[in-house]
Design an enzyme around this catalytic site. Structure first.
Site, short mmCIF file in Angstrom:
data_model
loop_
_atom_site.label_atom_id
_atom_site.label_comp_id
_atom_site.label_asym_id
_atom_site.label_seq_id
_atom_site.Cartn_x
_atom_site.Cartn_y
_atom_site.Cartn_z
N LYS A 121 1.34 10.12 5.71
CA LYS A 121 1.38 8.70 6.08
C LYS A 121 2.64 8.01 5.58
O LYS A 121 2.69 6.79 5.49
CB LYS A 121 0.11 8.01 5.57
CG LYS A 121 -1.18 8.60 6.17
CD LYS A 121 -2.41 7.73 5.87
CE LYS A 121 -3.65 8.28 6.59
NZ LYS A 121 -4.82 7.39 6.42
N ARG A 178 -10.87 10.03 1.68
CA ARG A 178 -10.73 10.75 2.95
C ARG A 178 -11.84 11.80 3.08
O ARG A 178 -12.29 12.11 4.18
CB ARG A 178 -9.34 11.37 3.06
CG ARG A 178 -8.26 10.30 3.16
CD ARG A 178 -6.85 10.88 3.18
NE ARG A 178 -5.84 9.83 3.09
CZ ARG A 178 -4.54 10.06 2.93
NH1 ARG A 178 -4.09 11.30 2.86
NH2 ARG A 178 -3.68 9.05 2.85
N LYS A 213 -2.17 -1.55 -3.76
CA LYS A 213 -3.03 -0.37 -3.71
C LYS A 213 -2.19 0.90 -3.81
O LYS A 213 -1.21 0.99 -3.06
CB LYS A 213 -3.79 -0.37 -2.39
CG LYS A 213 -4.68 0.81 -2.15
CD LYS A 213 -5.28 0.75 -0.79
CE LYS A 213 -6.08 2.01 -0.55
NZ LYS A 213 -6.58 2.06 0.80
N SER A 227 -10.26 5.57 -4.79
CA SER A 227 -11.21 6.66 -4.97
C SER A 227 -10.75 7.69 -6.00
O SER A 227 -11.55 8.17 -6.80
CB SER A 227 -11.46 7.34 -3.62
OG SER A 227 -10.25 7.80 -3.05
N GLU A 264 7.36 -6.59 1.48
CA GLU A 264 6.11 -6.54 2.24
C GLU A 264 5.23 -7.77 1.94
O GLU A 264 4.62 -8.34 2.84
CB GLU A 264 5.33 -5.27 1.89
CG GLU A 264 5.94 -3.98 2.43
CD GLU A 264 5.66 -3.78 3.92
OE1 GLU A 264 5.04 -4.67 4.55
OE2 GLU A 264 6.07 -2.74 4.46
N TYR A 274 -15.16 0.98 -6.79
CA TYR A 274 -16.42 1.71 -6.61
C TYR A 274 -17.31 1.60 -7.86
O TYR A 274 -18.45 2.00 -7.84
CB TYR A 274 -16.12 3.18 -6.29
CG TYR A 274 -15.24 3.31 -5.06
CD1 TYR A 274 -15.78 3.17 -3.78
CD2 TYR A 274 -13.86 3.52 -5.18
CE1 TYR A 274 -14.97 3.25 -2.67
CE2 TYR A 274 -13.04 3.59 -4.07
CZ TYR A 274 -13.61 3.45 -2.82
OH TYR A 274 -12.81 3.51 -1.71
N LYS A 307 0.86 -1.19 0.00
CA LYS A 307 0.00 0.00 0.00
C LYS A 307 0.89 1.23 0.00
O LYS A 307 1.71 1.43 0.90
CB LYS A 307 -0.92 0.01 1.22
CG LYS A 307 -1.75 1.28 1.32
CD LYS A 307 -2.83 1.20 2.37
CE LYS A 307 -3.57 2.52 2.47
NZ LYS A 307 -4.64 2.48 3.46
C1 PBG Z 1 -7.08 3.94 5.41
C2 PBG Z 1 -7.61 3.64 4.05
C3 PBG Z 1 -7.50 4.50 2.97
C4 PBG Z 1 -8.14 3.89 1.90
C5 PBG Z 1 -8.62 2.66 2.35
N1 PBG Z 1 -8.28 2.52 3.69
C6 PBG Z 1 -6.93 5.85 2.89
C7 PBG Z 1 -5.63 6.11 3.46
O1 PBG Z 1 -4.78 5.22 3.60
O2 PBG Z 1 -5.42 7.27 3.80
C8 PBG Z 1 -8.25 4.50 0.54
C9 PBG Z 1 -9.24 3.94 -0.39
C10 PBG Z 1 -9.52 4.79 -1.57
O3 PBG Z 1 -8.90 5.84 -1.81
O4 PBG Z 1 -10.41 4.40 -2.32
N2 PBG Z 1 -6.81 2.91 6.25
#
Ligand code: PBG
Length: 327
Positions: free
Chosen positions: A219, A207, A250, A276, A235, A315, A197
């Site tokens: 992050k 968010r 991701k 997203s 990982e 989505y 990720k």
């Molecule tokens: C956080 C989390 C995120 C998403 C899924 N779980 C955002 C982040 O890591 O800040 C993002 C999913 C998306 O953008 O569709 N644990």
């Protein structure tokens, strides 16, 4: 002697193209991420994600029944947590009567056969918006966070989740969660590990949906550097050794090379998260008439499968199910 090679022979008709097509997009492989909020009889569209809503539980159940009827097998749940229930330790995340726990129980009553996947990370529950606990110096502390993630996973398993999906990127959490699930009789609850990720700007609209953006900092001390490939394999191998059942990459679209490499590196199913921001870009360009959104959606999701994704969180799942149903 052969004068010209003619690859076009195999592209002459729809039937011929179908025959030689190497990749198939099917609703069987889709996971539909859905947002749940407190209250009754309300749904609110996420402004940066047209067509995606936060639902109160009653309306969510109706929507789940509808998407299940369309052929969607699996959903991933994310809670919108009111500020009053957030704290700096994310304690609401493992409340047995919390929104997610109640939601999982209700879905398992109403639509028992759909797979329910729950998110394991603290960001929807913390006032600071980080996925882990933050110490007085602003450091995201690993092992104390893992303890909370374990409690959260257990409470989700008790509620009836089929799969828990740690999206937090703390070290060692897959093994700790696996041990705890097994020790409490949840050997059959699977782990979908967000293994590779990345610290991505593509998460912006998500968010917005959860009002979970970090209040300070970023992050990057836990999510990966977008510049790195080999680190993703590190990982992935750790998560496999710790007991992950499915490995996730991701985001997806800007990371197709990572999906392909991870696919080569493991025999486990590989999931890709069409996040997203990827969704929002297609919707925004479509709304302006700049692209044919439906075609770009199908091409994009097909590219993820072609790269090696066995499973896609998207989505677009409902739209895809509606389109594929018509064929
Ligand atoms: C956080 C989390 C995120 C998403 C899924 N779980 C955002 C982040 O890591 O800040 C993002 C999913 C998306 O953008 O569709 N644990």
């Amino acid at each position: 002697m052969l004068q010209v090679n003619r690859p076009r022979r195999l592209r002459r008709s729809p039937a011929m193209r179908r025959l030689v097509s190497e990749t198939t997009l099917t609703v069987d492989d889709l996971i539909y991420p859905m947002f749940v909020m407190e209250g009754e009889n309300t749904r609110v569209e996420v402004s940066s994600m047209p067509g995606c809503y936060r639902y109160t539980l009653d309306l969510l159940l109706a929507e789940i029944a509808e998407v299940y009827a369309l052929g969607i097998n699996a959903i991933a749940l994310f809670p919108v947590v009111p500020n009053a229930k957030k704290d700096d330790k994310g304690t609401e995340s493992y409340n047995p009567e919390g929104l997610i726990q109640q939601t999982v129980r209700a879905i398992k009553q109403a639509v028992p056969d759909i797979l329910v996947i729950t998110d394991v990370a603290l960001d929807p529950f913390t006032t600071h918006g980080h996925d882990g606990l933050v110490d007085e110096n602003g450091i995201i502390v690993n092992d104390p966070t893992v303890e909370v993630l374990v409690k959260m996973s257990l409470s989700q398993a008790i509620a009836g989740a089929d799969m828990v999906a740690p999206s937090d990127m703390m070290d060692g959490r897959i093994g700790a969660i696996r041990d705890a699930l097994d020790a409490h009789g949840f050997e059959d609850v699977a782990i979908l590990a967000y293994s590779a990720k990345y610290a991505s700007a593509y998460y912006g609209p998500f968010r917005d949906a959860l009002e979970s953006a970090p209040k300070s900092g970023d992050k990057k001390t836990y999510q990966m550097d977008p510049a790195n490939t080999r680190e993703s394999l590190k990982e992935v191998y750790l998560d496999i050794a710790e007991g992950a059942d499915i490995i996730m990459v991701k985001p997806a679209l800007a990371y197709l090379d990572i999906i392909a490499k991870v696919k080569d590196a493991t025999d486990l199913p590989v999931a890709a998260y069409n996040v997203s921001g990827e969704y929002a870009m297609i919707k925004a360009a479509d709304e302006r008439g700049w692209i044919d959104g439906k075609k770009v959606m199908l091409e994009t999701l097909t590219s993820m499968k072609r790269a090696g994704a066995d499973i896609i969180l998207t989505y677009f799942a409902k739209e895809v199910a509606q389109i594929l149903k018509k064929h």
